[in-house]
Design a protein around this motif. Structure first.
Motif, short mmCIF file in Angstrom:
data_model
loop_
_atom_site.label_atom_id
_atom_site.label_comp_id
_atom_site.label_asym_id
_atom_site.label_seq_id
_atom_site.Cartn_x
_atom_site.Cartn_y
_atom_site.Cartn_z
N VAL A 146 0.85 -1.19 0.00
CA VAL A 146 0.00 0.00 0.00
C VAL A 146 0.89 1.24 0.00
N GLY A 155 -4.61 6.87 7.11
CA GLY A 155 -4.98 5.53 7.57
C GLY A 155 -6.09 4.91 6.73
N GLN A 198 -4.91 3.75 3.38
CA GLN A 198 -4.17 2.48 3.47
C GLN A 198 -5.13 1.31 3.67
N LEU A 199 -6.14 1.53 4.52
CA LEU A 199 -7.14 0.47 4.73
C LEU A 199 -7.88 0.16 3.44
N ASP A 201 -11.13 -10.24 6.72
CA ASP A 201 -11.31 -11.17 7.81
C ASP A 201 -11.64 -10.35 9.06
N TRP A 206 -10.67 -10.55 12.06
CA TRP A 206 -9.46 -10.22 12.82
C TRP A 206 -8.72 -9.07 12.18
N MET A 207 -8.67 -9.11 10.86
CA MET A 207 -7.95 -8.08 10.12
C MET A 207 -8.68 -6.73 10.25
N SER A 231 -10.53 -5.76 12.77
CA SER A 231 -10.31 -5.21 14.11
C SER A 231 -8.89 -4.64 14.24
N TRP A 232 -7.92 -5.32 13.61
CA TRP A 232 -6.54 -4.79 13.62
C TRP A 232 -6.48 -3.45 12.90
N GLY A 233 -7.15 -3.34 11.74
CA GLY A 233 -7.13 -2.10 10.97
C GLY A 233 -7.74 -0.95 11.75
N THR A 260 -5.46 -0.01 14.74
CA THR A 260 -4.27 0.74 14.29
C THR A 260 -4.66 2.17 13.91
N LEU A 261 -5.77 2.29 13.20
CA LEU A 261 -6.24 3.62 12.78
C LEU A 261 -6.54 4.49 14.00
#
Lengths: 248, 169
Positions: free
Chosen positions: B73, B114, B117-118, B130, B132-133, B135-137, B140-141
């Motif tokens: 990205v 952010g 990028q997401l 996903d 999990w992904m 929630s991580w995104g 992080t944001l």
């Protein structure tokens, strides 16, 4: 007065003013295409006095012996079976390791990577396996002469084929950004449970065989299309100051 | 009018962005997530030096930061847009200098970077994340925008003060 009669003069002067900035942009484009080669090398040079000391390195060495013991039991189990596989591990004896200091660490955030203080001058190349104390942490994604960038197993987009020694199953370890990667299976009927060891495949040619990776933390057997598991990595990248790069 | 890009001393400060991104001091992050250093440098630069300089600086920073990251990205589109927008804001009176305004602009900038990028990650993943992904995104944001907005009043105010002084002298 005479100069103004030439219509092209103003254009050339404007070009002359812009030229240094175009050159700068071109230079930055080169940095981008070379994956930050000049910047990463300069950073490695500047930060050398602050690199982790030798004590951490000894700690990694002692942890590596523990890792070797775990590997030994795995190797004994697989030895007989691998004898039947023709020369799959013919290069394993020729592998050697290079100890490298972690000079930049981003275990969280958008990119999950490590920057190592050794690069192609030390024999490190793209796709080499990187081992922390206890097990695999990632693979080399790009190298400069004096640095190497490692994509952590937790990084989004990271995909590594792994092996479950107890149930003798293959799986795909996928990084999702979280500190616990996901293990995806192909088969539906699995004999997998929490606590099972996850290692690299004994028949792997891309990664060193039988290297411990992590332990299964939980299994979602109802996931579609096949079960999935959450894996706790043995080597936590947040706490690693030295790593070993397995070079061919 | 201030011309920061003609002063080598000011241009060189841009090197702090890749250095801080690589050094990534853990005590300046939130839950391990560092602030958006590019936003913290680009905001005062564009406010003082105008939209064209801001956009060019955004591209330059984006090129370097993309080179220093794993890839996949890019930050260039968001930084280009922000450099241009903040440059235009800086040209309108009254001058932006209140800490709350600077914090808010940095927060918007961090959210923009952010989210871009997401969005790129989402496109790469085939428009389905996903859980999990996801929630991580979002985590992080949230962390990055918060820590960037908290640091902006201190760092951006200081840079604005220094650069406006240099621009008028």
């Amino acid at each position: 007065m005479g100069a103004s009669l030439w219509p092209g003069n103003g254009r050339w002067r404007a070009l002359g003013r812009v030229a240094p900035w175009l050159a700068l942009l071109l230079g930055l484009l080169m940095v981008r295409l070379s994956k930050g080669a000049g910047f990463a090398d300069a950073y490695a040079l500047l930060s050398r006095p602050f690199w982790p000391g030798p004590a951490q390195r000894e700690w990694v060495s002692s942890a590596a012996s523990l890792e070797d013991q775990a590997r030994l039991s795995l190797l004994e189990q697989d030895n007989q079976r691998l004898r039947d596989l023709l020369e799959l591990q013919r290069n394993s004896g020729a592998d050697s390791t290079v100890a490298a200091a972690v000079i930049s660490r981003q275990p969280r955030g958008w990119w999950q990577q490590l920057e190592l203080g050794k690069g192609s001058l030390n024999g490190i190349s793209v796709a080499d396996a990187v081992l922390g104390p206890g097990g695999l942490v990632g693979r080399v994604q790009s190298v400069t002469p004096t640095t190497a960038r490692v994509r952590l197993l937790t990084a989004p987009g990271s995909e590594v084929g792994v092996w479950l020694p107890r149930s003798r199953r293959h799986g795909l370890l996928v990084g999702l950004g979280t500190h616990r990667p996901q293990l995806r299976f192909i088969d539906k009927d699995l004999d997998v449970r929490a606590g099972d060891l996850v290692s690299t495949s004994p028949a792997s040619t891309l990664l060193p065989p039988n290297v411990p990776v992590g332990v299964i933390q939980s299994v979602d057997e109802r996931a579609v299309p096949a079960p999935r598991a959450v894996v706790q990595l043995i080597a936590a990248p947040e706490a690693i100051d030295w790593v070993q790069v397995r070079i061919d | 009018m201030a011309r920061l890009h003609r002063q080598p001393g000011c241009v060189v400060t841009a090197l702090l962005v890749p250095v801080l991104s690589l050094a990534s001091p853990p005590w300046l992050g939130l839950d391990g997530v560092p602030p958006a250093w590019a936003v913290l440098w680009l905001l005062p630069w564009a406010l003082v030096d105008g939209p064209v300089s801001g956009a060019v600086a955004g591209i330059a920073l984006g090129l370097v930061l993309d080179g220093l990251s794993l890839g996949g990205v890019s930050q260039i589109p968001a930084l280009l847009l922000l450099g241009w927008w903040w440059g235009r804001l800086g040209r309108r009176p009254p001058a932006i200098q209140r800490t709350l305004n600077l914090g808010l602009l940095a927060w918007i900038g961090s959210v923009t970077v952010g989210l871009s990028q997401l969005l790129q990650l989402l496109i790469q993943e085939g428009w389905s994340f996903d859980p999990w992904m996801r929630s991580w995104g979002l985590q992080t944001l949230l962390c990055q925008t918060l820590v960037t907005a908290l640091l902006a009043p201190m760092l951006v105010s200081m840079q604005l003060l220094l650069w406006r002084k240099r621009g008028t002298s």
